[in-house]
Write an enzyme that holds these catalytic residues in place. Structure first.
Site, short mmCIF file in Angstrom:
data_model
loop_
_atom_site.label_atom_id
_atom_site.label_comp_id
_atom_site.label_asym_id
_atom_site.label_seq_id
_atom_site.Cartn_x
_atom_site.Cartn_y
_atom_site.Cartn_z
N ARG A 1 -71.25 96.41 24.65
CA ARG A 1 -70.88 95.17 24.82
C ARG A 1 -71.19 94.77 26.22
O ARG A 1 -71.86 93.63 26.65
CB ARG A 1 -69.65 94.91 24.26
N HIS B 281 -68.44 83.63 25.62
CA HIS B 281 -67.91 83.14 24.47
C HIS B 281 -68.79 81.62 24.32
O HIS B 281 -68.17 80.88 24.32
CB HIS B 281 -66.56 82.71 24.66
N GLN C 12 -60.94 90.89 30.26
CA GLN C 12 -61.31 91.14 31.69
C GLN C 12 -60.69 89.94 32.39
O GLN C 12 -60.52 88.72 31.87
CB GLN C 12 -63.07 90.96 31.52
N GLN D 59 -67.42 86.57 17.77
CA GLN D 59 -66.47 86.42 19.03
C GLN D 59 -67.44 86.25 20.35
O GLN D 59 -66.82 85.60 21.17
CB GLN D 59 -65.74 87.82 19.12
N SER E 7 -60.28 87.94 24.01
CA SER E 7 -61.66 88.33 24.23
C SER E 7 -61.92 90.02 23.96
O SER E 7 -61.63 90.32 23.02
CB SER E 7 -62.00 87.95 25.67
N LEU E 8 -62.05 90.74 25.26
CA LEU E 8 -62.09 92.03 25.14
C LEU E 8 -61.10 92.58 24.82
O LEU E 8 -61.10 93.76 24.00
CB LEU E 8 -62.46 92.47 26.47
#
Length: 312
Positions: free
Chosen positions: A115, A202, A10, A251, A90-91
């Site tokens: 998510r 996070h 993102q 994560q 991340s994503l």
């Protein structure tokens, strides 16, 4: 020549982000497949906007997944060359899981939309925030977070992304983030910039979302990845389903250790790191992390063909 593929997350989205791939049928087919599954026209959203829809978390996360997966499918259709490692920021880790054959595309689309929903639900609008701290080393950023938390009882502030040397993102309650920005500048940071994200990813504010994600992941079949993936939370590769589920849960509330990830790839002999998806955010970070690796970005069909000529 060893190469790795990395997938952005993102923040790399922009209106028109897939226009450079419009001449590749497999890319359009991947978007059509995703749009049928989720019931939205994501190709139009990616290329025409509006920005409000594009930047809505529940749209951005599946959109970035299909962008990364479609670009990788285009690579596969052009060349049989396979990377020795994968990673995702991340994503982007979900894109890597699909590309490595660990997770089906359909399951990944459902997962990342879920998510996004549980992340947004976990922290009320305006409560949390994220900021980029530039020009301060990692230990000093950690000290800033500890100091703020000692004075803001019951509030959270933690390092969220170790993106490159001198670029760390902090996340937590909004007032703690604002205090952290001022304290970081007082301790020598060149800049501290609030990011346009309502969800503080996070960090421990995502613990509730992580619990829901754990339950959801139990319903999904995971295969052993055909290509090793270095995961955000521990910079390790995992092969069994239980370990992969666990690391995807972690994560959400642990920092993205991107600097360590690129160093690990270089130490494993990787010479080229290919960013698979729109934008050049990761390529910019990677160049600042380790001079042993050459960064490439597959931003359109032309750059895809150039990379295939070099690596394929």
């Amino acid at each position: 020549m060893k190469f790795a593929f990395v997938f952005p997350g993102q923040g790399s989205q922009s209106i028109g982000m897939m226009k450079g791939y419009a001449d590749l049928p497999v890319v359009r087919e991947t978007f059509a497949e995703a749009s049928d599954i989720l019931g939205q026209d994501f190709w139009a959203m990616a290329n025409e906007g509006p920005a409000e829809d594009l930047n809505l978390t529940v749209n951005t996360q599946p959109l970035m997944l299909m962008a990364g997966v479609s670009a990788y499918r285009a690579w596969e259709s052009l060349t049989g060359a396979r990377p020795v490692f994968m990673a995702g920021h991340s994503l982007g880790e979900y894109s890597a899981l699909v590309a490595a054959g660990c997770l089906t595309f359909a399951d990944a689309l459902s997962l990342v939309r879920f998510r996004a929903e549980v992340m947004q639900q976990s922290v009320p609008e305006g409560t949390g925030g994220m900021a980029a701290v530039l020009g301060l080393d990692d230990d000093k950023v950690r000290m800033v977070c500890d100091e703020v938390m000692s004075t803001h009882r019951g509030k959270s502030l933690e390092p969220a992304n170790f993106n490159s040397p001198g670029q760390v993102v902090i996340a937590g309650h909004r007032d703690a983030v604002l205090h952290g920005m001022e304290l970081a500048k007082a301790k020598g940071a060149k800049r501290a910039i609030m990011l346009p994200m309502s969800v503080p990813s996070h960090c421990s504010l995502m613990n509730h979302a992580a619990e829901k994600m754990q339950q959801r992941l139990e319903q999904v079949t995971l295969q052993s990845p055909a290509i090793s993936i270095l995961h955000n939370a521990d910079v390790q590769s995992h092969t069994d389903a239980a370990s992969i589920r666990n690391i995807l849960v972690r994560q959400l509330c642990k920092p993205v250790r991107w600097t360590e990830t690129i160093h690990a790839l270089a130490s494993a002999g990787v010479t080229h790191v290919v960013e698979c998806g729109p934008g050049k955010v990761l390529s910019g970070l990677n160049k600042r992390i380790d001079e042993r690796v050459q960064s490439l970005a597959l931003t359109d069909s032309e750059s895809l063909h150039q990379a295939a000529s070099l690596l394929g």
